[in-house]
Write an enzyme that holds these catalytic residues in place. Sequence first.
Site, PDB file in Angstrom:
ATOM      1  N   ARG A  35      18.946  -2.993 -29.544  1.00 40.25           N
ATOM      2  CA  ARG A  35      18.146  -3.776 -28.600  1.00 40.25           C
ATOM      3  C   ARG A  35      17.318  -2.820 -27.725  1.00 40.25           C
ATOM      4  O   ARG A  35      17.785  -1.734 -27.389  1.00 40.25           O
ATOM      5  CB  ARG A  35      19.044  -4.616 -27.695  1.00 40.25           C
ATOM      6  N   TYR A  62      15.166  -5.602 -35.598  1.00 39.40           N
ATOM      7  CA  TYR A  62      16.589  -5.327 -35.455  1.00 39.40           C
ATOM      8  C   TYR A  62      17.310  -6.316 -34.544  1.00 39.40           C
ATOM      9  O   TYR A  62      16.872  -6.594 -33.426  1.00 39.40           O
ATOM     10  CB  TYR A  62      16.818  -3.917 -34.901  1.00 39.40           C
ATOM     11  N   LYS A 111      20.648 -13.488 -28.496  1.00 41.05           N
ATOM     12  CA  LYS A 111      20.526 -13.074 -27.096  1.00 41.05           C
ATOM     13  C   LYS A 111      19.346 -13.777 -26.410  1.00 41.05           C
ATOM     14  O   LYS A 111      19.434 -14.182 -25.260  1.00 41.05           O
ATOM     15  CB  LYS A 111      20.343 -11.561 -27.010  1.00 41.05           C
ATOM     16  N   HIS A 125      27.928 -14.573 -21.899  1.00 48.23           N
ATOM     17  CA  HIS A 125      28.177 -13.558 -22.932  1.00 48.23           C
ATOM     18  C   HIS A 125      29.687 -13.440 -23.117  1.00 48.23           C
ATOM     19  O   HIS A 125      30.304 -12.468 -22.692  1.00 48.23           O
ATOM     20  CB  HIS A 125      27.566 -12.238 -22.443  1.00 48.23           C
ATOM     21  N   SER A 135      28.728  -5.067 -24.226  1.00 49.63           N
ATOM     22  CA  SER A 135      28.636  -4.751 -25.653  1.00 49.63           C
ATOM     23  C   SER A 135      29.562  -3.586 -25.990  1.00 49.63           C
ATOM     24  O   SER A 135      29.723  -2.663 -25.192  1.00 49.63           O
ATOM     25  CB  SER A 135      27.200  -4.349 -25.992  1.00 49.63           C
ATOM     26  N   CYS A 190      32.851  -3.317 -26.369  1.00 53.78           N
ATOM     27  CA  CYS A 190      34.162  -3.176 -25.710  1.00 53.78           C
ATOM     28  C   CYS A 190      35.243  -3.851 -26.535  1.00 53.78           C
ATOM     29  O   CYS A 190      36.339  -4.111 -26.036  1.00 53.78           O
ATOM     30  CB  CYS A 190      34.153  -3.825 -24.340  1.00 53.78           C
ATOM     31  N   ASP A 225      30.916 -13.975 -29.263  1.00 50.17           N
ATOM     32  CA  ASP A 225      29.867 -13.350 -28.451  1.00 50.17           C
ATOM     33  C   ASP A 225      29.293 -14.242 -27.348  1.00 50.17           C
ATOM     34  O   ASP A 225      28.971 -13.742 -26.285  1.00 50.17           O
ATOM     35  CB  ASP A 225      28.727 -12.879 -29.364  1.00 50.17           C
ATOM     36  N   ARG A 285      25.812  -2.649 -38.214  1.00 52.13           N
ATOM     37  CA  ARG A 285      26.353  -4.001 -38.043  1.00 52.13           C
ATOM     38  C   ARG A 285      26.717  -4.670 -39.353  1.00 52.13           C
ATOM     39  O   ARG A 285      26.202  -4.329 -40.407  1.00 52.13           O
ATOM     40  CB  ARG A 285      25.283  -4.872 -37.371  1.00 52.13           C
TER      41      ARG A 285
HETATM   42  C1  OXD Z   1      25.371  -7.096 -27.812  1.00 47.18           C
HETATM   43  C2  OXD Z   1      25.555  -7.734 -29.117  1.00 47.18           C
HETATM   44  O1  OXD Z   1      24.594  -6.146 -27.698  1.00 47.18           O
HETATM   45  O2  OXD Z   1      26.350  -8.676 -29.204  1.00 47.18           O
HETATM   46  O3  OXD Z   1      26.007  -7.571 -26.864  1.00 47.18           O
HETATM   47  O4  OXD Z   1      24.891  -7.330 -30.077  1.00 47.18           O
HETATM   48 MN    MN Z   2      27.049  -9.353 -27.330  1.00 45.95          MN
END
Ligand code: OXD
Ligand code: MN
Length: 588
Positions: free
Chosen positions: A104, A201, A210, A230, A252, A254, A277, A371
């Site tokens: 991102r 991406y 998002k 989130h 993100s 974690c 998510d 991913r």
């Molecule tokens: C993030 C994702 O960046 O879920 O939180 O990809």
């Molecule tokens: Mn996320």
Amino acid sequence: MAAVYRPGLRLSRPGLSPWGWSSWRSIQTLRVLSGDLGQLPAGVRDFVERSARLCQPEGIHICDGTEAENTATLALLEKQGLIRKLPKYNNCWLARTDPKDVARVESKTVIVTPSQRDTVPLPAGGARGQLGNWMSPAEFQQAVDERFPGCMQGNRGRDTEAGALKILTGEPVSHWPCNPEKTLIGHVPDQREIVSFGSGYGGNSLLGKKCFALRIASRLARDEGWLAEHMLILGITNPAGKKRYVAAAFPSACGKTNLAMMRPALPGWKVECVGDDIAWMRFDSDGRLRAINPENGFFGVAPGTSATTNPNAMATIQSNTLFTNVAETSDGGVYWEGIDQPLPPGVTVTSWLGKPWKPGDKEPCAHPNSRFCAPARQCPIMDPAWEAPEGVPIDAIIFGGRRPKGVPLVYEAFNWRHGVFVGSAMRSESTAAAEHKGKVIMHDPFAMRPFFGYNFGRYLEHWLSMEERKGARLPRIFHVNWFRRDEAGHFLWPGFGENARVLDWICRRLEGEDSARETPIGLVPKEGALDLSGLGAIDTTQLFSLPKDFWEQEVRDIRSYLTEQVNQDLPKEVLAELEALEGRVRRM
Ligand code: OXD
Ligand code: MN
């Protein structure tokens, strides 16, 4: 990538868009390759026509979402050299992106509103704002004008577009189409509109995720009295058969996906996954907070995922999965750091950069933000209610972060208002999911810092207002940290399936068990209240210690962050909670 996505919400009438769509020259008759423009609702048709006039593709394909369409799209992408089949699995594919388009891009993600303060708080003393990027409508218009007109035309389009829109031209492409210099991910909440350019991406281009389900939806949620967060959602059943649902917000990387699909190490416990998510939550007529997962699949970080850390994810990604920027094995499989699978004799590895790689090499074989993208229904532990339109009832909200020092394994907030403060004060080691470098501890309130669709101060007010809702049964709020380390740098807690022990304590607290003791930062498990049976030596003293010097620094950091960044928009209730914490830390 040039993708324009507009959820079918409140579409504006032709000619009324503030972005001057109507002023672009009209093009030749639209070439509709499949589907029927006439069958689309008027607003959608208008949008397609205006977008086509602007971007000038050679043809239009109206998606029908069928399996046949999916198969044809995959075949075309394969022909264009953008994805390759992974013969070791069933219908799995590998995409390697341009190394400049791997995460991102928060710095190029903007929210467009007439007033800056509707999008972001204005920081004190001219400091740089860290709670999102605002763009004025005029600047945005100019940015759109510089990027979109004719961007899908012939050769030019090849450099700027990707994905579904790219395949319209039907020409083979030898490289990943992106335009990192011009990348822009724009959101226009007043129009419920998203405009994304230059990146193919993840969160930059999967616009339902998002961009819509968090940024635009959080604004919708504020306007309509619900929450778009989130958060993962999971169901947990104890050995006596009592089931609870919890939602948990972590920044993100974690381990959200790992927790959402956890295989509990405690005998007799069961975890079922609703989502990993995003949670949309609202109070029902009985005052219960109910959550749905608005997504259809998982877009998880591959490195670190293994049969030990997340066996359910490993089972999920054996078929119908699109991998991005992982390494490839010579027997047609995938490979990454922490996959925990020895390479069979004679099998070699090609890195995400397309270079030969062998264990022990300095560079990782997979990009840290590589991913897997897989359908949720393939996860062996999807909750029976994961698609229930009424959602699942949430009894606890868990905040967390990756904190190597000072923050205990778990604590419970004293009440809702304190819990909102705990969310506002969340911090975590930075992640590979965005463009940040190094392992700095970043503030990430509610794990939403990159995803707020409006001013964070008003977001806090919205959360605080839940307390005033008549009849609302507010969930209890907890904070967890699986990542505390000792002086030598070793993790103090084993994590993964063992985190069920923390969920067990949380569930017992929900049942009203008197198993917590008060500390200056919140309620922690009483001596012996955490089930550690069979775990071996755990240094609970260190795991739960609250070093005064650490907390003095922590409250200083929280104060300077909230007062500088949220400034005039910081609700007085949150400031009062901060002052109360400062007082308790002083008396430690
Ligand atoms: C993030 C994702 O960046 O879920 O939180 O990809
Ligand atoms: Mn996320």
